[in-house]
Scaffold this motif. Sequence first.
Motif, PDB file in Angstrom:
ATOM      1  N   TYR A  67       0.835  -1.203   0.000  1.00 39.01           N
ATOM      2  CA  TYR A  67       0.000   0.000   0.000  1.00 39.01           C
ATOM      3  C   TYR A  67       0.871   1.254   0.000  1.00 39.01           C
ATOM      4  CZ  TYR A  67      -3.155   3.639   1.735  1.00 39.01           C
ATOM      5  OH  TYR A  67      -3.865   4.804   1.887  1.00 39.01           O
ATOM      6  N   ASN A  74      -4.892   2.842  -8.849  1.00 39.32           N
ATOM      7  CA  ASN A  74      -6.048   1.938  -8.903  1.00 39.32           C
ATOM      8  C   ASN A  74      -5.828   0.749  -7.962  1.00 39.32           C
ATOM      9  OD1 ASN A  74      -8.590   0.890 -10.204  1.00 39.32           O
ATOM     10  ND2 ASN A  74      -7.182  -0.757 -10.779  1.00 39.32           N
ATOM     11  N   TYR A  75      -4.590   0.219  -8.000  1.00 38.55           N
ATOM     12  CA  TYR A  75      -4.265  -0.882  -7.082  1.00 38.55           C
ATOM     13  C   TYR A  75      -4.323  -0.414  -5.634  1.00 38.55           C
ATOM     14  CZ  TYR A  75      -1.419  -3.871  -4.139  1.00 38.55           C
ATOM     15  OH  TYR A  75      -0.985  -4.642  -3.075  1.00 38.55           O
ATOM     16  N   HIS A  77      -5.977   1.996  -4.121  1.00 37.32           N
ATOM     17  CA  HIS A  77      -7.264   2.359  -3.526  1.00 37.32           C
ATOM     18  C   HIS A  77      -8.404   1.390  -3.846  1.00 37.32           C
ATOM     19  CE1 HIS A  77      -5.597   6.101  -2.090  1.00 37.32           C
ATOM     20  NE2 HIS A  77      -5.165   6.399  -3.305  1.00 37.32           N
ATOM     21  N   GLU A  78      -8.201   0.513  -4.840  1.00 36.60           N
ATOM     22  CA  GLU A  78      -9.283  -0.398  -5.225  1.00 36.60           C
ATOM     23  C   GLU A  78      -8.965  -1.866  -4.942  1.00 36.60           C
ATOM     24  OE1 GLU A  78     -12.154   0.705  -6.150  1.00 36.60           O
ATOM     25  OE2 GLU A  78     -11.511   2.801  -6.196  1.00 36.60           O
ATOM     26  N   GLU A  79      -7.681  -2.236  -4.965  1.00 32.41           N
ATOM     27  CA  GLU A  79      -7.321  -3.646  -4.796  1.00 32.41           C
ATOM     28  C   GLU A  79      -6.691  -3.937  -3.438  1.00 32.41           C
ATOM     29  OE1 GLU A  79      -5.272  -5.516  -8.056  1.00 32.41           O
ATOM     30  OE2 GLU A  79      -6.044  -4.042  -9.475  1.00 32.41           O
ATOM     31  N   ASN A  80      -5.809  -3.077  -2.974  1.00 29.97           N
ATOM     32  CA  ASN A  80      -5.157  -3.305  -1.681  1.00 29.97           C
ATOM     33  C   ASN A  80      -6.170  -3.206  -0.550  1.00 29.97           C
ATOM     34  OD1 ASN A  80      -3.634  -2.241   0.892  1.00 29.97           O
ATOM     35  ND2 ASN A  80      -2.075  -3.203  -0.380  1.00 29.97           N
ATOM     36  N   VAL A  81      -6.093  -4.130   0.400  1.00 33.98           N
ATOM     37  CA  VAL A  81      -7.079  -4.201   1.483  1.00 33.98           C
ATOM     38  C   VAL A  81      -7.130  -2.918   2.315  1.00 33.98           C
ATOM     39  CG1 VAL A  81      -5.411  -5.321   3.033  1.00 33.98           C
ATOM     40  CG2 VAL A  81      -7.869  -5.581   3.452  1.00 33.98           C
ATOM     41  N   ARG A  84      -8.779  -0.094  -0.091  1.00 33.54           N
ATOM     42  CA  ARG A  84     -10.155  -0.434  -0.447  1.00 33.54           C
ATOM     43  C   ARG A  84     -11.121  -0.256   0.711  1.00 33.54           C
ATOM     44  NH1 ARG A  84      -9.296  -5.213  -1.679  1.00 33.54           N
ATOM     45  NH2 ARG A  84     -10.411  -6.351  -0.059  1.00 33.54           N
ATOM     46  N   ASN A  85     -10.634  -0.511   1.936  1.00 31.53           N
ATOM     47  CA  ASN A  85     -11.485  -0.390   3.125  1.00 31.53           C
ATOM     48  C   ASN A  85     -11.227   0.904   3.897  1.00 31.53           C
ATOM     49  OD1 ASN A  85     -12.933  -3.153   3.344  1.00 31.53           O
ATOM     50  ND2 ASN A  85     -10.794  -3.716   2.977  1.00 31.53           N
ATOM     51  N   ASN A  86     -10.399   1.791   3.307  1.00 33.67           N
ATOM     52  CA  ASN A  86     -10.100   3.081   3.929  1.00 33.67           C
ATOM     53  C   ASN A  86      -9.620   2.909   5.378  1.00 33.67           C
ATOM     54  OD1 ASN A  86      -9.895   5.896   3.865  1.00 33.67           O
ATOM     55  ND2 ASN A  86     -11.944   6.165   4.738  1.00 33.67           N
TER      56      ASN A  86
END
Length: 314
Positions: A67, A74-75, A77-81, A84-86
Amino acid sequence: MNKEKILIFLEFVELRTKIASVFPMMIGFLWTYYHYQQFNWLNSILFAISVIFFDMCTTAINNTVDYHKAIDMNYKHEENVIGRNNLSFKTMIMIVFALLAVATVFAISLIFLTDFLLLILGGLCFFLGITYTFGPTPISRSPFGEIMSGGTMGFGIFFLAVYMTMYEKLLTSVHTMGNINISFAWFEAMKIFMMSIPLICLIANIMLANNTRDLETDIINERKTLVFYIGKKNAVILYQILSLLPWIAWLLYIVSGILPVWSIISFGLIPKHYGSVMRFKEKQTRETFPEAIKSFTLFASMYVIVLLLASIIG
């Protein structure tokens, strides 16, 4: 902690992938009982807790580092845990240290129950595990990721699982008048290595399959793994070779008498294993990556069942 947070935590530490450390440990315990007719429950339980927590720690480090170093937004903020979960980056770091602390406490307790040399062995394992995912150039981002993951988890955990019971006959130190004499049963260590070859190959294959699937994303994020250097075509060929070697080793175990003759029935699982390998060969995507885990789980489960039955019926 509510259900949603628990599920996010389990994803952060990727609990589902812990089979790569649990199976070598289980097989090491069973091999100790089958081959040496000995077992130490206390040492084994403490070791299991330490291994699982440290494995979760290294995975958490890997997700945190990915991260932090991500170039592909894209990776990130959308794929990394984490993205993606903020999730809070600082909180994730605190979780990493908490997992490491638990693993360390249990590991240190084992030093007092076995031999001082475990401090060196354990320290080396912790060092390799952390540098695998952390540092200026993490091993996981280099061409040596497959060798390191297969070697440390396939052989290292297997060896230490045996060591928990057999330390006095495997590797010990004697302190006398300012001198330290070390006794190392190298032949037994080589035997343990030979028995771990299937695990080394199939765990390395999990890493290889992951890197093959993620090649394009890894290039963007400047992760130069083995697949980056040899290409996808050769990576798939290597994947097939590493999938075949465990069965060759298994045959040698039976022919040499290390495993009972009736273990030959396990070759009936080859078509199922072959089908899994072929599905990954056809395409290397997020959907087919689990085939590497399935292949490992199939063979490792067979290994566990054979050793368990052999321990019971001979």
